[in-house]
Design a protein around this motif. Structure first.
Motif, mmCIF file in Angstrom:
data_model
loop_
_atom_site.group_PDB
_atom_site.id
_atom_site.type_symbol
_atom_site.label_atom_id
_atom_site.label_comp_id
_atom_site.label_asym_id
_atom_site.label_seq_id
_atom_site.Cartn_x
_atom_site.Cartn_y
_atom_site.Cartn_z
ATOM 1 N N ARG A 139 88.888 22.295 40.061
ATOM 2 C CA ARG A 139 89.307 21.171 40.902
ATOM 3 C C ARG A 139 90.162 20.178 40.110
ATOM 4 O O ARG A 139 91.085 19.560 40.660
ATOM 5 N N TYR A 140 89.850 20.024 38.828
ATOM 6 C CA TYR A 140 90.641 19.131 37.975
ATOM 7 C C TYR A 140 92.089 19.629 37.878
ATOM 8 O O TYR A 140 93.045 18.841 38.021
ATOM 9 N N LEU A 141 92.261 20.921 37.646
ATOM 10 C CA LEU A 141 93.610 21.486 37.564
ATOM 11 C C LEU A 141 94.341 21.379 38.899
ATOM 12 O O LEU A 141 95.535 21.054 38.938
ATOM 13 N N ALA A 142 93.627 21.665 39.994
ATOM 14 C CA ALA A 142 94.259 21.665 41.317
ATOM 15 C C ALA A 142 94.744 20.280 41.720
ATOM 16 O O ALA A 142 95.791 20.156 42.375
ATOM 17 N N ILE A 143 94.016 19.231 41.334
ATOM 18 C CA ILE A 143 94.356 17.878 41.772
ATOM 19 C C ILE A 143 95.171 17.127 40.726
ATOM 20 O O ILE A 143 96.132 16.430 41.062
ATOM 21 N N CYS A 144 94.825 17.286 39.465
ATOM 22 C CA CYS A 144 95.502 16.531 38.397
ATOM 23 C C CYS A 144 96.735 17.240 37.851
ATOM 24 O O CYS A 144 97.646 16.581 37.334
ATOM 25 N N SER A 145 96.767 18.577 37.931
ATOM 26 C CA SER A 145 97.935 19.334 37.456
ATOM 27 C C SER A 145 98.319 20.412 38.471
ATOM 28 O O SER A 145 98.267 21.612 38.182
#
Length: 335
Positions: A139-145
């Motif tokens: 989720r961090y990659l999907a939203i932040c990067s």
């Protein structure tokens, strides 16, 4: 003098017998279950049975939807299917034993069976800790990067992350299980609990448990503390990124993609903290057993509902699946 010698020899013999009996390891354990609430056993049996059936059906339905629906072939749903598989394994390891305990007073289990149940339970719980961490990273990659998401989170990486989580979980749990299996159990052999967990087994052991407890405490750092910190840091960045989105609809859409996972994390870690970290002084065994039901039976039960009710894609695919099956059955009936 002869009388004194006979008395002394009798004392030595009785001491030897007691010492020998004391050092004989227990080969069978007995679960006490809810003996003090036997009047509610039928109600509890029905409730656990319904939860078990619904959990199996709900998680299997999610796995089927993710497998057959092309719109759900993404890393997030792949990890969700793995969570459903682990939930099925967890409740299958615990629920049938609970059902048997509720129906029969003083249900027995062999020492090897108890250790096996403890190992399976520990492995699945450890795997879910790692899997929830991987899901938070996703989720961090999907939203932040978002621009680098597809290039980083490839299918091969997803499979590798799951395999590493399983291998590490099996290895870490094996260390603690071997430590528990090498303890001496001289009696009593009544487990005032619903399954073979760490604390009840430690309390029954007649040998020194300090070494095993130290190992388990050290293992909790990579198993519980570090994954939890990774999740907290990931969601700190996620929330910070979402708040920077100018439009309300954009913030709502971004948060909806990770809200279900956040609720599951809260329930999972909340129940673990309540059971293992809150002091047990003054806590009744009934409360302790009910808490154990929360994280072994209730959590796998609610996970499918959390993801299905709060996820539009799963709901849409579920409606399509039901409509397709209903349409096929109607045509089959006409033919």
């Amino acid at each position: 003098m002869k009388l004194n010698d006979q008395t002394y020899m009798g004392f030595l013999q009785s001491s030897l017998v007691n010492r020998t009996t004391h050092n004989v390891n227990v080969t069978t354990f007995f679960f006490l279950g809810f003996n003090s609430m036997a009047v509610y056993n039928l109600l509890l049996f029905t409730l656990v049975l319904i939860i078990y059936i619904v959990t199996i059906c709900g998680n299997c339905l999610i796995i089927i939807l993710i497998y057959y629906s092309k719109t759900l072939h993404s890393p997030m749903y792949f990890f969700l299917s793995q969570l459903s598989i682990s939930d099925i394994l967890l409740i299958t390891d615990i629920a049938p034993n609970i059902l048997h305990i509720v129906l029969h007073e003083r249900t027995s289990i062999s020492f090897s069976g108890c250790i096996a149940q403890f190992y399976v339970y520990g492995t699945i719980e450890t795997f879910e800790c790692f899997l929830l961490t991987v899901m938070s990273y996703d989720r961090y990659l999907a939203i932040c990067s978002p621009l680098h998401y597809t290039s980083i989170m490839k299918q091969s990486l997803c499979i590798q992350l799951v395999l590493v989580s399983w291998i590490f979980s099996c290895s870490v749990t094996l260390i603690s299980t071997l430590g528990v299996s090498q303890l001496e159990f001289c009696g009593p052999n009544d487990i005032d609990y619903l399954f073979c967990d760490m604390n009840p087994l430690m309390e029954l052991s007649c040998s020194d448990t300090s070494t095993v407890q130290m190992k388990i405490t050290l293992l909790s750092v990579p198993v519980l503390i570090l994954p939890f910190l990774v999740i907290v840091v990931s969601y700190t960045y996620i929330v910070s990124t979402i708040l920077k989105i100018s439009s309300f609809s954009g913030r709502r859409k971004s948060f909806s993609t990770c809200s279900s996972h956040l609720i599951v994390v809260f329930i999972f870690y909340g129940t673990l903290i309540a059971v293992y970290l809150i002091p047990k002084e003054g806590q009744s065994q009934i409360i302790s057993k009910i808490m154990s039901l929360l994280y072994t039976v209730f959590t796998p039960f609610v996970n499918p509902f959390i993801y299905s009710l709060r996820n539009k894609e799963i709901k849409d695919n579920l409606k399509m699946y039901i409509y397709t099956k209903g349409f096929l059955f109607k045509n089959f009936g006409k033919s």
